[in-house]
Write an enzyme that holds these catalytic residues in place. Structure first.
Site, short mmCIF file in Angstrom:
data_model
loop_
_atom_site.label_atom_id
_atom_site.label_comp_id
_atom_site.label_asym_id
_atom_site.label_seq_id
_atom_site.Cartn_x
_atom_site.Cartn_y
_atom_site.Cartn_z
N HIS A 10 13.59 35.06 43.65
CA HIS A 10 13.43 33.77 44.48
C HIS A 10 11.71 33.59 44.69
CE1 HIS A 10 17.75 34.03 46.45
NE2 HIS A 10 17.51 33.12 45.80
N LYS B 145 30.82 29.54 55.10
CA LYS B 145 30.49 30.94 54.59
C LYS B 145 30.23 32.12 55.68
CE LYS B 145 28.45 30.03 50.11
NZ LYS B 145 27.04 30.22 49.27
N ARG C 217 18.72 31.09 35.86
CA ARG C 217 18.38 32.41 35.44
C ARG C 217 18.94 32.63 34.03
NH1 ARG C 217 21.32 34.93 40.52
NH2 ARG C 217 22.41 33.05 39.83
N SER D 182 21.34 37.52 44.90
CA SER D 182 21.51 38.05 46.43
C SER D 182 22.75 38.90 46.64
CB SER D 182 21.48 36.88 47.28
OG SER D 182 20.48 36.15 47.05
O1 PNS Z 1 21.70 29.40 46.83
P1 PNS Z 1 23.06 28.30 46.77
O2 PNS Z 1 23.98 28.97 47.43
O3 PNS Z 1 23.44 28.50 45.25
O4 PNS Z 1 22.49 26.79 47.25
C1 PNS Z 1 23.24 26.04 47.05
C2 PNS Z 1 22.81 24.56 47.95
C3 PNS Z 1 22.34 25.08 49.13
C4 PNS Z 1 21.56 24.29 47.09
C5 PNS Z 1 24.04 23.59 47.66
O5 PNS Z 1 25.21 23.73 48.28
C6 PNS Z 1 23.49 22.44 48.48
O6 PNS Z 1 22.50 21.77 48.31
N1 PNS Z 1 24.46 22.23 49.59
C7 PNS Z 1 24.16 20.93 50.57
C8 PNS Z 1 25.25 19.99 50.49
C9 PNS Z 1 25.08 18.82 49.54
O7 PNS Z 1 23.94 18.28 49.43
N2 PNS Z 1 25.94 18.85 48.79
C10 PNS Z 1 26.11 17.99 47.39
C11 PNS Z 1 25.16 18.44 46.40
S1 PNS Z 1 25.74 18.17 44.81
#
Ligand code: PNS
Length: 177
Positions: free
Chosen positions: A24, A48, A97, A135
């Site tokens: 990150h 979660k 990645r 992570s």
């Molecule tokens: O680190 P992560 O868990 O891969 O991050 C995922 C994240 C937070 C970017 C994604 O789950 C997100 O944007 N969630 C917010 C809800 C949202 O906007 N959903 C529609 C996206 S298609």
């Protein structure tokens, strides 16, 4: 003109960051070469069960970027594009990645574009040396007594030790008896 891709502009880097890794941090360094400021936006997701609470994750990121006025941290719930708009950002950053990340990221980027066409997703690739770092694996390796000092910033290693009650012994973590 939108603020996409301009120095001085704000890019939102969303994620769970449970916890942040050197991958990150590598992405943030790259973002700062293109954009003026980065906001790391932690999703508050009641479904979660993270290792670190949202407050702990905010504190970790603040500590990692203390003294760097170009990086800040915030939390959000609801749609990411709505958060980005409220924050005044027209760019969402995601790290890729490996090819295995691509399908999910591609879907998410297109859905976000459909939800708000003014917001662009920009993908960045970390250094190859971080291509296997996640992570989830960091937590697993640490919990099983493996060394993670090359994979996370010092603040994360310390927080992991505190969380699992493992003192640092001669450069190696040790389980508390
Ligand atoms: O680190 P992560 O868990 O891969 O991050 C995922 C994240 C937070 C970017 C994604 O789950 C997100 O944007 N969630 C917010 C809800 C949202 O906007 N959903 C529609 C996206 S298609």
């Amino acid at each position: 003109m939108t603020n996409t891709g301009r120095k001085g502009s704000l890019a939102v880097f969303p994620g769970s960051f449970d916890p942040i890794t050197n991958g990150h941090l590598d992405i943030v360094d790259r973002v700062l070469r293109v954009f003026g400021r980065v906001r790391m936006a932690i999703l508050v997701n009641p479904e979660k069960r993270p290792l670190f609470s949202v407050d702990e994750r905010v504190a970790i990121i603040r500590e990692a970027y203390r003294g760097n006025p170009r990086v800040d941290v915030d939390t959000f719930s609801g749609l990411l594009v709505d958060y980005a708009e409220r924050a005044g950002a027209s760019v969402i950053i995601r790290g890729i990645r490996a090819i295995s990340d691509f399908e999910y990221e591609f879907q998410m980027a297109l859905m976000n574009r459909r939800l708000n066409p003014q917001i662009e997703t920009v993908f960045m690739m970390p250094a190859e040396s971080y291509s296997y770092v996640s992570s989830r694996l960091v937590k697993e390796v640490f919990q099983l007594g493996g060394r993670v000092s090359d994979l996370v910033p010092p603040v994360v290693e310390k927080r992991l030790r505190d969380k699992y009650g493992m003192p640092l012994v001669a450069g190696r973590v040790r389980r508390r008896k």
